[in-house]
Design a protein around this motif. Sequence first.
Motif, PDB file in Angstrom:
ATOM      1  N   HIS A 144       0.826  -1.215   0.000  1.00 38.45           N
ATOM      2  CA  HIS A 144       0.000   0.000   0.000  1.00 38.45           C
ATOM      3  C   HIS A 144       0.863   1.269   0.000  1.00 38.45           C
ATOM      4  N   SER A 239     -17.618   5.494  -9.859  1.00 38.39           N
ATOM      5  CA  SER A 239     -16.512   4.775  -9.224  1.00 38.39           C
ATOM      6  C   SER A 239     -16.661   3.291  -9.509  1.00 38.39           C
ATOM      7  N   ALA A 265      -8.739  -1.947  -5.039  1.00 38.41           N
ATOM      8  CA  ALA A 265      -8.470  -0.517  -5.158  1.00 38.41           C
ATOM      9  C   ALA A 265      -9.721   0.101  -5.790  1.00 38.41           C
ATOM     10  N   GLU A 266      -9.691   1.398  -6.033  1.00 37.49           N
ATOM     11  CA  GLU A 266     -10.869   2.070  -6.581  1.00 37.49           C
ATOM     12  C   GLU A 266     -10.445   3.097  -7.623  1.00 37.49           C
ATOM     13  N   TYR A 267     -11.218   3.192  -8.677  1.00 36.05           N
ATOM     14  CA  TYR A 267     -11.007   4.261  -9.648  1.00 36.05           C
ATOM     15  C   TYR A 267     -12.248   5.147  -9.667  1.00 36.05           C
ATOM     16  N   GLU A 298      -5.135   3.481 -13.361  1.00 41.56           N
ATOM     17  CA  GLU A 298      -5.212   3.028 -11.975  1.00 41.56           C
ATOM     18  C   GLU A 298      -4.609   1.629 -11.841  1.00 41.56           C
ATOM     19  N   LYS A 301      -0.835   1.504 -11.535  1.00 42.47           N
ATOM     20  CA  LYS A 301      -0.267   1.891 -10.233  1.00 42.47           C
ATOM     21  C   LYS A 301      -0.143   0.710  -9.278  1.00 42.47           C
ATOM     22  N   GLY A 303      -2.032  -0.497  -7.083  1.00 41.65           N
ATOM     23  CA  GLY A 303      -2.485  -0.246  -5.723  1.00 41.65           C
ATOM     24  C   GLY A 303      -1.827   0.932  -5.040  1.00 41.65           C
ATOM     25  N   ASP A 305      -0.997   4.813  -4.107  1.00 48.31           N
ATOM     26  CA  ASP A 305      -1.744   6.077  -4.063  1.00 48.31           C
ATOM     27  C   ASP A 305      -3.226   5.867  -4.357  1.00 48.31           C
ATOM     28  N   ASN A 306      -3.837   4.938  -3.633  1.00 49.95           N
ATOM     29  CA  ASN A 306      -5.257   4.681  -3.788  1.00 49.95           C
ATOM     30  C   ASN A 306      -5.975   5.000  -2.497  1.00 49.95           C
ATOM     31  N   SER A 309      -6.057   2.613   0.498  1.00 49.67           N
ATOM     32  CA  SER A 309      -4.882   2.509   1.371  1.00 49.67           C
ATOM     33  C   SER A 309      -4.930   3.499   2.528  1.00 49.67           C
TER      34      SER A 309
END
Length: 416
Positions: A144, A239, A265-267, A298, A301, A303, A305-306, A309
């Motif tokens: 994370h 999202s 994770a989430e976008y 996303e 990355k 995970g 800078d999500n 985290s």
Amino acid sequence: MLSAIVLNEDQRDSEVYFARLRSIDLETCVEFIERRHTVKAGDRDEELELLFSDQHRINFREDIGSKPFWRLVILQNPGDQSTFTAAWFFHHALGDGGCGPIFHRTFLECLRTNASSRSVTEPSSIVTPPSTPLLPKFEDLHPHPISWPFFLRAILGSIFPSLFDPRAPNLWTGPPVTAPDPLPGSKVHLLPLSASTTTHLLKSSRENNTTMQATLECCIATALFSVLPADSYDKLIASGPISLRSVLRHEGKPIGNDDFALALAEYTHTHTRASHPSSTEKFPWDEARAVRATIQAELAKKGADNVVSLLRYVSDMHKFFTEKVGQERKVSFELSNLGLVRAGADAGDGWSLGRCVFSQSPNITGPPICCSVVTGGDGCCVLAFSWLEGMVEDELLSAVVASVERQIQGLVGEED
């Protein structure tokens, strides 16, 4: 998450039929219910919608310590023991949405094994669970990583939201967060697509250099813009969860496809009215490609800078959510897509997996509309829209679903 077949019935009769689910104290975590009618493939399953709504209302904290955080409801077709619906409900703490197909694949394997076994043993009500150790928690499986700019912006945004996390003007996210007592019930509306429509929709998405997720997201955004006042709302934020299962390692090895994990994770993607013509005009493929690019960025990355985290820095989760009461919501709608449920080859004379449905109970502090999507063993994609009573008008949701269906049929018509 479940495998299903479908039938329409009078909603008032269904409500009476399922009313007993709210009044009985379940002795076990497995319940058998006989459907009132045989399901017809391709129809909207209102009986199943009512079961979902009822089950979403049941708090997993009831009888805590004496029951696991899951329930299994078997819907049996009247006079037909060869087809049934297995509806498995589980708490998000046990795993993410991708764990639903794991249960159903395992359940299917057990059915096939028992069907092919020559020895018949008396079933026992006492089951000894395996001693296989569970995976460590998500925080121990993934580092994370968070950069200082991302961390500081999140902290300052929580302290000075108007400066560091300003709300876009004319953004629709439903009503502000409230804490009604008692809590409102949830509602579910299923939109099943035929196998042919599903195939054409996926083919059309790929031919336009995008994905099914992005195409469906644009359908929902276009539908919302078509029912919301144009002079008041011209922005939506969507999202979606992103699985990090592929980047997880345990004891130096990738985790298996059948391991339970909560690894998401989430976008988020902002949609503007200018990028979405009405549902009767040409489909916004440029916007669908932009959504795909957002998701790919996303994913790249892995995970880092999500927002997920940041939850490890929350010392009081109850306070974290109760402080949201009275605030505007951050997101307009959520779209979660499990993709195709692969159940292995069917020998032709045993059990097989048919229609699948994936549903989530709405989050009282989350987006006003949640759409959960999965494609089953019959090749049919099903969209499950869920919302809380009073948060979204039923008429608005029905209009959104109807618009999404028209857009999809229009895309399929273009393919044909």
